[in-house]
Design a protein around this motif. Structure first.
Motif, PDB file in Angstrom:
ATOM      1  N   ILE A 238       0.850  -1.197   0.000  1.00  0.00           N
ATOM      2  CA  ILE A 238       0.000   0.000   0.000  1.00  0.00           C
ATOM      3  C   ILE A 238       0.883   1.244   0.000  1.00  0.00           C
ATOM      4  O   ILE A 238       1.827   1.342   0.786  1.00  0.00           O
ATOM      5  N   PRO A 239       0.615   2.202  -0.882  1.00  0.00           N
ATOM      6  CA  PRO A 239       1.475   3.391  -1.006  1.00  0.00           C
ATOM      7  C   PRO A 239       1.445   4.288   0.235  1.00  0.00           C
ATOM      8  O   PRO A 239       0.423   4.407   0.916  1.00  0.00           O
ATOM      9  N   TYR A 240       2.572   4.892   0.488  1.00  0.00           N
ATOM     10  CA  TYR A 240       2.725   5.932   1.501  1.00  0.00           C
ATOM     11  C   TYR A 240       2.221   5.538   2.886  1.00  0.00           C
ATOM     12  O   TYR A 240       1.509   6.274   3.550  1.00  0.00           O
ATOM     13  N   ILE A 241       2.628   4.353   3.327  1.00  0.00           N
ATOM     14  CA  ILE A 241       2.316   3.971   4.703  1.00  0.00           C
ATOM     15  C   ILE A 241       3.463   4.370   5.633  1.00  0.00           C
ATOM     16  O   ILE A 241       3.275   4.467   6.847  1.00  0.00           O
ATOM     17  N   PHE A 242       4.644   4.618   5.057  1.00  0.00           N
ATOM     18  CA  PHE A 242       5.803   5.050   5.847  1.00  0.00           C
ATOM     19  C   PHE A 242       6.135   6.500   5.506  1.00  0.00           C
ATOM     20  O   PHE A 242       6.112   6.892   4.335  1.00  0.00           O
ATOM     21  N   ARG A 243       6.463   7.282   6.518  1.00  0.00           N
ATOM     22  CA  ARG A 243       6.786   8.694   6.311  1.00  0.00           C
ATOM     23  C   ARG A 243       8.270   8.932   6.031  1.00  0.00           C
ATOM     24  O   ARG A 243       8.655   9.999   5.563  1.00  0.00           O
ATOM     25  N   SER A 244       9.091   7.947   6.355  1.00  0.00           N
ATOM     26  CA  SER A 244      10.529   8.088   6.162  1.00  0.00           C
ATOM     27  C   SER A 244      11.178   6.726   6.285  1.00  0.00           C
ATOM     28  O   SER A 244      10.538   5.752   6.712  1.00  0.00           O
ATOM     29  N   ARG A 245      12.464   6.667   5.935  1.00  0.00           N
ATOM     30  CA  ARG A 245      13.209   5.419   6.108  1.00  0.00           C
ATOM     31  C   ARG A 245      13.265   5.031   7.584  1.00  0.00           C
ATOM     32  O   ARG A 245      13.108   3.860   7.942  1.00  0.00           O
ATOM     33  N   ASP A 246      13.480   6.018   8.458  1.00  0.00           N
ATOM     34  CA  ASP A 246      13.543   5.734   9.897  1.00  0.00           C
ATOM     35  C   ASP A 246      12.220   5.166  10.396  1.00  0.00           C
ATOM     36  O   ASP A 246      12.201   4.206  11.183  1.00  0.00           O
ATOM     37  N   HIS A 247      11.108   5.767   9.949  1.00  0.00           N
ATOM     38  CA  HIS A 247       9.789   5.272  10.356  1.00  0.00           C
ATOM     39  C   HIS A 247       9.599   3.826   9.902  1.00  0.00           C
ATOM     40  O   HIS A 247       9.100   2.981  10.659  1.00  0.00           O
ATOM     41  N   ARG A 248      10.032   3.541   8.667  1.00  0.00           N
ATOM     42  CA  ARG A 248       9.893   2.179   8.150  1.00  0.00           C
ATOM     43  C   ARG A 248      10.623   1.181   9.038  1.00  0.00           C
ATOM     44  O   ARG A 248      10.067   0.141   9.404  1.00  0.00           O
ATOM     45  N   TRP A 249      11.865   1.492   9.417  1.00  0.00           N
ATOM     46  CA  TRP A 249      12.625   0.547  10.230  1.00  0.00           C
ATOM     47  C   TRP A 249      12.107   0.479  11.667  1.00  0.00           C
ATOM     48  O   TRP A 249      12.199  -0.561  12.319  1.00  0.00           O
ATOM     49  N   GLN A 250      11.536   1.583  12.158  1.00  0.00           N
ATOM     50  CA  GLN A 250      10.904   1.530  13.481  1.00  0.00           C
ATOM     51  C   GLN A 250       9.751   0.528  13.469  1.00  0.00           C
ATOM     52  O   GLN A 250       9.550  -0.213  14.437  1.00  0.00           O
ATOM     53  N   VAL A 251       9.006   0.510  12.363  1.00  0.00           N
ATOM     54  CA  VAL A 251       7.881  -0.422  12.232  1.00  0.00           C
ATOM     55  C   VAL A 251       8.372  -1.853  12.062  1.00  0.00           C
ATOM     56  O   VAL A 251       7.925  -2.773  12.754  1.00  0.00           O
ATOM     57  N   LEU A 252       9.308  -2.065  11.143  1.00  0.00           N
ATOM     58  CA  LEU A 252       9.777  -3.414  10.837  1.00  0.00           C
ATOM     59  C   LEU A 252      10.412  -4.077  12.052  1.00  0.00           C
ATOM     60  O   LEU A 252      10.291  -5.296  12.238  1.00  0.00           O
ATOM     61  N   GLN A 253      11.090  -3.289  12.878  1.00  0.00           N
ATOM     62  CA  GLN A 253      11.792  -3.857  14.030  1.00  0.00           C
ATOM     63  C   GLN A 253      10.999  -3.683  15.326  1.00  0.00           C
ATOM     64  O   GLN A 253      11.563  -3.737  16.414  1.00  0.00           O
ATOM     65  N   SER A 254       9.676  -3.508  15.187  1.00  0.00           N
ATOM     66  CA  SER A 254       8.796  -3.383  16.349  1.00  0.00           C
ATOM     67  C   SER A 254       7.872  -4.589  16.436  1.00  0.00           C
ATOM     68  O   SER A 254       7.986  -5.543  15.662  1.00  0.00           O
ATOM     69  N   ASP A 255       6.935  -4.525  17.362  1.00  0.00           N
ATOM     70  CA  ASP A 255       5.952  -5.598  17.495  1.00  0.00           C
ATOM     71  C   ASP A 255       5.086  -5.717  16.243  1.00  0.00           C
ATOM     72  O   ASP A 255       4.577  -6.799  15.932  1.00  0.00           O
ATOM     73  N   ILE A 256       4.941  -4.619  15.488  1.00  0.00           N
ATOM     74  CA  ILE A 256       4.153  -4.669  14.245  1.00  0.00           C
ATOM     75  C   ILE A 256       4.850  -5.574  13.235  1.00  0.00           C
ATOM     76  O   ILE A 256       4.243  -6.487  12.662  1.00  0.00           O
ATOM     77  N   GLY A 257       6.133  -5.307  13.018  1.00  0.00           N
ATOM     78  CA  GLY A 257       6.898  -6.139  12.091  1.00  0.00           C
ATOM     79  C   GLY A 257       6.948  -7.589  12.528  1.00  0.00           C
ATOM     80  O   GLY A 257       6.848  -8.511  11.699  1.00  0.00           O
TER      81      GLY A 257
END
Length: 347
Positions: free
Chosen positions: A106-125
């Motif tokens: 889905i487009p534009y679910i991450f606001r930045s590279r940092d946000h993406r990695w915060q998600v991937l390396q969290s309970d969500i990921g």
């Protein structure tokens, strides 16, 4: 891939459930579709070295690159029956196995590279990786695959209106088709191997991908306008066979996790270097690179986001958005604390 070779390999591996035993150690067989110069392969080689070191040779990896064992989907199917231990696969390719993976397309679910990695390396990921288990798969971690942007042959894409009526090649994904439609374009799924000729012949007027792939495919020779819209950031996933992982001891799984973490750290660094070099190389080759205002693209895609309301994927979207807001709030608190300390020092 030679069908006979694949059949023979599968039979041999099935006998050993994805692991080869040589006296006192196990060998995990790992396949992927990329060349040996790719950041993913280099990271997997390091993972193999680290695993060998952590386990003192008790648990090792044998890597089969360049699609020797088939396509991404074929290797995932080998994992499901325990005929292969691990593979690298795009999260998009896992959508047909578990719906949770659809969120990454889905487009534009991450606001930045940092946000993406915060998600991937969290309970969500972690929850998304765990969703693979009913499909007899285990997600071990994420690799960076950058962000996909538009490149076109005759006109720069500066805003969504520049995509209106343009024929844009996308992957064979309904989400990708809906994305381009949201911008007013005409999405055209075409196989990767046919894309270069399709652009030459004017079948499509552009496509979308990350900078290293745009460069390595030489698509810049035909489509020299690269707009860094960065609309989707679909990670790669290192996936293992649940059958094989269940056959390992707890200690062996700990060694594997340590080696996986090392590989993730290295691959992130290698990817950033490859991305920077690719952009430099295409600019030197005469490509015009443009950094558009992303807000009009984000606004155009909001109705697509709304179609996932009250669904499992919609729940993930809310959690991902909340993670970004939580990060912003924490950053504001940190800045306030630092400001207060500075004031105390000045006093």
């Amino acid at each position: 891939m030679n069908v006979l070779v694949k059949i023979i390999f599968s039979i041999c591996i099935i006998i050993t459930a994805g692991c080869g035993s040589e006296q006192s150690h196990k060998v995990l067989r790992v396949g992927h579709t990329l060349e040996t110069k790719h950041a993913v392969h280099k990271a997997l080689v390091t993972m193999a070295e680290k695993l060998n070191s952590y386990s003192n040779g008790e648990l090792t990896m044998k890597i089969y690159p360049n699609g020797q064992l088939g396509s991404e989907r074929e290797m995932v199917e080998l994992l499901q029956i325990g005929s292969l231990a691990m593979t690298k696969v795009s999260a998009a390719a896992l959508e047909s196995f578990v719906v949770d993976m659809k969120v990454f397309s889905i487009p534009y679910i991450f606001r930045s590279r940092d946000h993406r990695w915060q998600v991937l390396q969290s309970d969500i990921g972690e929850d998304i990786l765990l969703s693979l288990e009913p499909a007899h798969l285990m997600g071990l971690g994420y690799f960076d695959a950058g962000s996909r942007s538009f490149y076109t042959c005759n006109q720069m894409i500066r805003s969504p209106k520049d995509l209106v009526s343009k024929k844009i090649r996308v992957m064979n994904s309904q989400t990708a088709v809906k994305m381009v439609a949201s911008f007013g374009g005409a999405a055209t799924p075409i196989s990767w191997g046919e894309l270069y000729a399709a652009m030459q012949q004017g079948v499509v007027e552009g496509a979308e991908n990350n900078p290293p792939t745009y460069y390595s495919s030489r698509h810049y020779e035909i489509c020299p306008y690269f707009s860094l819209s960065e609309h989707t950031s679909v990670p790669d996933v290192i996936v293992a066979s649940k059958h094989v992982m269940d056959s390992l001891t707890e200690q062996q799984r700990k060694w594997l996790k340590l080696a996986m973490n090392d590989a993730v750290t290295l691959q992130k660094s290698l990817w950033e270097t490859a991305e920077s070099k690719a952009l430099s190389d295409v600019i030197n080759a005469g490509v015009e690179v443009y950094y558009p205002d992303k807000q009009p693209f984000i606004d155009a895609i909001l109705p697509l986001h709304a179609t996932f309301d009250n669904t499992l994927v919609g729940d993930y979207l809310m959690r991902i958005s909340a993670k970004d807001k939580a990060s912003e709030a924490e950053l504001s608190k940190t800045e306030l604390r630092n400001s207060n300390r500075l004031g105390e020092t000045n006093e």
